[in-house]
Design a protein around this motif. Structure first.
Motif, short mmCIF file in Angstrom:
data_model
loop_
_atom_site.label_atom_id
_atom_site.label_comp_id
_atom_site.label_asym_id
_atom_site.label_seq_id
_atom_site.Cartn_x
_atom_site.Cartn_y
_atom_site.Cartn_z
N UNK A 58 70.16 45.10 31.80
CA UNK A 58 69.63 45.61 30.89
C UNK A 58 69.59 47.12 30.85
N UNK A 59 70.42 47.73 29.58
CA UNK A 59 70.55 49.00 29.63
C UNK A 59 69.61 49.84 28.89
N UNK A 60 68.41 50.15 29.48
CA UNK A 60 67.34 50.94 28.52
C UNK A 60 66.56 51.47 29.65
N UNK A 61 66.33 52.82 29.32
CA UNK A 61 65.63 53.66 30.18
C UNK A 61 64.20 53.06 29.95
N UNK A 62 63.44 52.82 31.21
CA UNK A 62 62.10 52.56 31.39
C UNK A 62 61.20 53.67 31.38
N UNK A 63 60.31 53.83 30.65
CA UNK A 63 59.15 54.90 30.94
C UNK A 63 58.19 54.55 31.86
#
Length: 63
Positions: A58-63
């Motif tokens: 999963x290539x997404x920045x998590x806040x």
């Protein structure tokens, strides 16, 4: 032929500019394909990937 395109692409990465990167990535792709055609290797066509190569990440920045 490829060195100039790679340097320009590298600079767009350093600038973190998505639009410039996409344009330069397409220029690199077109440059490669033009060279392949000139060298009579037109069967080797470079294309822009349509999805990430790894479906298990999963290539997404998590806040």
């Amino acid at each position: 032929m490829i060195n100039l395109s790679m340097n320009i692409l590298s600079n767009s990465i350093l600038k973190k500019n998505k639009e410039i990167f996409q344009r330069n990535y397409m220029n690199l792709t077109n440059s490669c394909n033009s060279c392949h055609q000139s060298a009579n290797h037109q069967y080797n066509v470079i294309v822009v990937p349509k999805k990430p190569p790894f479906s298990n990440q999963y290539f997404q920045i998590k806040n």
